[in-house]
Design a protein around this motif. Structure first.
Motif, PDB file in Angstrom:
ATOM      1  N   ASP A   1       0.816  -1.215   0.000  1.00  0.00           N
ATOM      2  CA  ASP A   1       0.000   0.000   0.000  1.00  0.00           C
ATOM      3  C   ASP A   1       0.849   1.264   0.000  1.00  0.00           C
ATOM      4  O   ASP A   1       0.499   2.256  -0.639  1.00  0.00           O
ATOM      5  CB  ASP A   1      -0.929   0.008   1.214  1.00  0.00           C
ATOM      6  CG  ASP A   1      -2.107  -0.936   1.051  1.00  0.00           C
ATOM      7  OD1 ASP A   1      -2.255  -1.541  -0.035  1.00  0.00           O
ATOM      8  OD2 ASP A   1      -2.887  -1.090   2.010  1.00  0.00           O
TER       9      ASP A   1
ATOM     10  N   ASP B   1      -8.240   6.130  -2.034  1.00  0.00           N
ATOM     11  CA  ASP B   1      -8.895   6.153  -0.728  1.00  0.00           C
ATOM     12  C   ASP B   1      -8.791   7.544  -0.101  1.00  0.00           C
ATOM     13  O   ASP B   1      -8.243   8.482  -0.692  1.00  0.00           O
ATOM     14  CB  ASP B   1      -8.300   5.091   0.202  1.00  0.00           C
ATOM     15  CG  ASP B   1      -6.848   5.380   0.603  1.00  0.00           C
ATOM     16  OD1 ASP B   1      -6.268   6.393   0.134  1.00  0.00           O
ATOM     17  OD2 ASP B   1      -6.289   4.593   1.382  1.00  0.00           O
TER      18      ASP B   1
ATOM     19  N   GLY C   1     -14.153   4.951  -3.522  1.00  0.00           N
ATOM     20  CA  GLY C   1     -13.599   3.789  -2.836  1.00  0.00           C
ATOM     21  C   GLY C   1     -13.225   2.746  -3.871  1.00  0.00           C
ATOM     22  O   GLY C   1     -12.500   3.029  -4.815  1.00  0.00           O
ATOM     23  N   LYS C   2     -13.731   1.536  -3.724  1.00  0.00           N
ATOM     24  CA  LYS C   2     -13.487   0.473  -4.699  1.00  0.00           C
ATOM     25  C   LYS C   2     -14.718   0.277  -5.578  1.00  0.00           C
ATOM     26  O   LYS C   2     -15.851   0.408  -5.116  1.00  0.00           O
ATOM     27  CB  LYS C   2     -13.177  -0.849  -3.984  1.00  0.00           C
ATOM     28  CG  LYS C   2     -11.965  -0.806  -3.070  1.00  0.00           C
ATOM     29  CD  LYS C   2     -10.683  -0.483  -3.815  1.00  0.00           C
ATOM     30  CE  LYS C   2      -9.477  -0.496  -2.889  1.00  0.00           C
ATOM     31  NZ  LYS C   2      -8.251  -0.011  -3.568  1.00  0.00           N
TER      32      LYS C   2
ATOM     33  N   TRP D   1      -9.326  -4.905  -0.909  1.00  0.00           N
ATOM     34  CA  TRP D   1      -9.236  -3.629  -0.202  1.00  0.00           C
ATOM     35  C   TRP D   1      -7.830  -3.038  -0.209  1.00  0.00           C
ATOM     36  O   TRP D   1      -7.590  -1.989   0.390  1.00  0.00           O
ATOM     37  CB  TRP D   1      -9.734  -3.788   1.233  1.00  0.00           C
ATOM     38  CG  TRP D   1     -11.173  -4.215   1.270  1.00  0.00           C
ATOM     39  CD1 TRP D   1     -11.662  -5.456   1.574  1.00  0.00           C
ATOM     40  CD2 TRP D   1     -12.317  -3.424   0.935  1.00  0.00           C
ATOM     41  NE1 TRP D   1     -13.019  -5.486   1.470  1.00  0.00           N
ATOM     42  CE2 TRP D   1     -13.459  -4.252   1.081  1.00  0.00           C
ATOM     43  CE3 TRP D   1     -12.494  -2.103   0.525  1.00  0.00           C
ATOM     44  CZ2 TRP D   1     -14.751  -3.792   0.830  1.00  0.00           C
ATOM     45  CZ3 TRP D   1     -13.783  -1.647   0.281  1.00  0.00           C
ATOM     46  CH2 TRP D   1     -14.894  -2.486   0.429  1.00  0.00           C
TER      47      TRP D   1
ATOM     48  N   LEU E   1      -4.772  -0.880  -1.574  1.00  0.00           N
ATOM     49  CA  LEU E   1      -4.855   0.416  -2.246  1.00  0.00           C
ATOM     50  C   LEU E   1      -4.684   0.302  -3.750  1.00  0.00           C
ATOM     51  O   LEU E   1      -5.377   0.970  -4.520  1.00  0.00           O
ATOM     52  CB  LEU E   1      -3.806   1.381  -1.668  1.00  0.00           C
ATOM     53  CG  LEU E   1      -3.790   2.778  -2.293  1.00  0.00           C
ATOM     54  CD1 LEU E   1      -5.129   3.471  -2.111  1.00  0.00           C
ATOM     55  CD2 LEU E   1      -2.673   3.616  -1.687  1.00  0.00           C
TER      56      LEU E   1
ATOM     57  N   MET F   1     -17.747   1.894   2.422  1.00  0.00           N
ATOM     58  CA  MET F   1     -17.018   2.855   1.595  1.00  0.00           C
ATOM     59  C   MET F   1     -17.488   4.283   1.845  1.00  0.00           C
ATOM     60  O   MET F   1     -16.662   5.207   1.899  1.00  0.00           O
ATOM     61  CB  MET F   1     -17.132   2.465   0.126  1.00  0.00           C
ATOM     62  CG  MET F   1     -16.356   1.201  -0.172  1.00  0.00           C
ATOM     63  SD  MET F   1     -16.195   0.810  -1.925  1.00  0.00           S
ATOM     64  CE  MET F   1     -17.898   0.475  -2.351  1.00  0.00           C
TER      65      MET F   1
ATOM     66  N   GLU G   1     -16.000   5.532   4.851  1.00  0.00           N
ATOM     67  CA  GLU G   1     -14.565   5.783   4.696  1.00  0.00           C
ATOM     68  C   GLU G   1     -14.266   6.876   3.676  1.00  0.00           C
ATOM     69  O   GLU G   1     -13.124   7.022   3.244  1.00  0.00           O
ATOM     70  CB  GLU G   1     -13.861   4.480   4.323  1.00  0.00           C
ATOM     71  CG  GLU G   1     -13.925   3.452   5.468  1.00  0.00           C
ATOM     72  CD  GLU G   1     -13.347   2.101   5.098  1.00  0.00           C
ATOM     73  OE1 GLU G   1     -12.900   1.926   3.925  1.00  0.00           O
ATOM     74  OE2 GLU G   1     -13.323   1.215   5.968  1.00  0.00           O
TER      75      GLU G   1
ATOM     76  N   ALA H   1     -16.124   7.723   0.606  1.00  0.00           N
ATOM     77  CA  ALA H   1     -16.614   7.665  -0.771  1.00  0.00           C
ATOM     78  C   ALA H   1     -17.676   8.730  -0.984  1.00  0.00           C
ATOM     79  O   ALA H   1     -18.576   8.897  -0.162  1.00  0.00           O
ATOM     80  CB  ALA H   1     -17.171   6.289  -1.080  1.00  0.00           C
TER      81      ALA H   1
END
Length: 410
Positions: A80, A109, A130-131, A155, A157, A177, A180, A182
């Motif tokens: 990461d 992120d 996010g993802k 998850w 990076l 997400m 965190e 998103a």
């Protein structure tokens, strides 16, 4: 605080007239535009642009800053810390090319967002999802058919997507997400070019799973963005409430009209396919992936005509991964084969600001907007493709009222 700047002899773009205005001035205080055609405030730093074209900073609405390489597996397994350092370098290059805001469609992120906000990274503002959400066997499932190992990279990076199956797990992933950082949700709703197992016309996820994503996003007053190529996948996403339609290469007129009526925005990414066509084989793309490139590349230009006729707004995006980033400027040239310069720039700034949920803040030079500005030595209405050659024509980059790149003497 960034002090007070006063730009003189600046020519501003007039999208309605499709022409540059007469030389004027633009005043900036503490990172905001405070007026055009006004006298400089006491203590201003006066910057004579000598007739350069001054515009709002560019917005790329489809990018992956963690895609250091076209080898997506290598990106995903990178530590990461290394992925973050690589992303910082990519972001620095984007800012140097005039992109002051970038919507990341899978990977970045909150740490990268904060890195820019805290001044640790010289890059554009990131608007992240996010993802990307992918089902098993979907667009970001990079495992070969014979690889039965569980997904253990989602998850990290450097990975652009996470494998999530079932309504309950979809809801959990969306909530995670958004919690965190998103700003919207991304779903892989269709087959893709860079993944090994999913045909380009395959639908991905059930209706109920996509409905769950749309509901979770709406609960947080945001929206879902979908990776879609085929007309069937686009139509289904529009019906289910998805608002941002990425790629759209194979869209048909009736579906485009539905999308426009539903208030959707499309993000064509033509440069990605030209880049892959030129270098995909040398960079490791297999026969199956190359065949899919031809399908979406051939449909891309036609899709612009279809979406324009339907009145479907189009933002600007490049989606160039790894070694193909050098083709980013080609997007202006490809769009100009169908769209006018005013349509290209208007879509970038208006539709782009809307997708970033920053209307009135970016993509405009109205009083009160953020002073994210670029100055070029060309008239974009005469040569829009020149905006894709920043090393030749970009002379100044200003972000939040601070000069980041000044090449006027070069």
């Amino acid at each position: 605080m960034n002090g007070v700047l006063h730009f003189t002899n600046a020519r501003l773009v007039d999208l309605e007239r499709q022409a540059l205005g007469a030389p004027t001035s633009v005043s900036v205080r503490d990172g905001r535009i405070v007026g055009t055609g006004v006298a400089p405030a006491p203590g201003s730093e006066v910057i004579d642009l000598g007739g350069l074209t001054l515009m709002p900073g560019f917005i790329d609405c489809h990018f992956h800053v963690v895609a250091w390489s076209l080898d997506l597996w290598a990106n995903a397994i990178a530590p990461d810390s290394l992925a973050a350092l690589r992303a910082a370098q990519v972001m620095s290059g984007l800012l140097a090319a005039g992109f002051t805001t970038v919507r990341d469609l899978g990977g970045a992120d909150l740490g990268l967002v904060r890195g820019v906000e805290d001044g640790l990274i010289e890059g554009p503002d990131l608007v992240i999802c996010g993802k990307g959400l992918s089902m098993t066997g979907g667009h970001t499932d990079l495992r070969l058919r014979t690889d039965i190992r569980p997904d253990a990279l989602g998850w990290r990076l450097g990975n652009m997507g996470v494998l999530v199956d079932g309504v309950d797990e979809v809801r959990r992933a969306c909530r995670k997400m958004i919690k965190e950082g998103a700003r919207f949700i991304k779903v892989m709703a269709n087959g893709g070019v860079s993944s090994p197992n999913d045909p380009i016309d395959g639908l991905q996820y059930s209706d109920d799973e996509i409905r769950a994503m749309v509901e979770e996003a709406a609960n947080f007053n945001t929206y879902v963005s979908a990776h879609v190529y085929s007309d069937a996948s686009i139509r289904r996403c529009v019906r289910l409430g998805v608002k941002s339609l990425e790629h759209c290469n194979l869209i048909e007129p009736e579906t485009a009209a539905m999308a426009a009526e539903a208030g959707c925005i499309a993000v064509p990414t033509l440069a990605a396919y030209d880049g892959l066509k030129l270098e995909g084989a040398q960079l490791g793309f297999g026969v199956a992936e190359q065949a899919k490139i031809d399908v979406v590349r051939d449909g891309g230009r036609n899709s612009l005509q279809v979406m324009r006729a339907a009145g479907l707004p189009m933002a600007f995006g490049t989606d160039l991964l790894g070694q193909l980033r050098k083709y980013g400027g080609l997007e202006f040239e490809l769009l100009a084969q169908v769209l006018t310069p005013a349509e290209i720039l208007g879509g970038m700034w208006s539709a782009g600001a809307k997708l970033c949920r920053m209307e009135g803040e970016i993509g405009t030079m109205a009083t009160g907007a953020r002073a994210n500005l670029v100055a070029f030595d060309v008239d974009p209405f005469a040569d829009i493709a020149a905006l894709g050659r920043p090393e030749q024509h970009l002379r100044l980059v200003v972000k939040d009222g601070a000069i980041k790149h000044d090449r006027r003497g070069e």
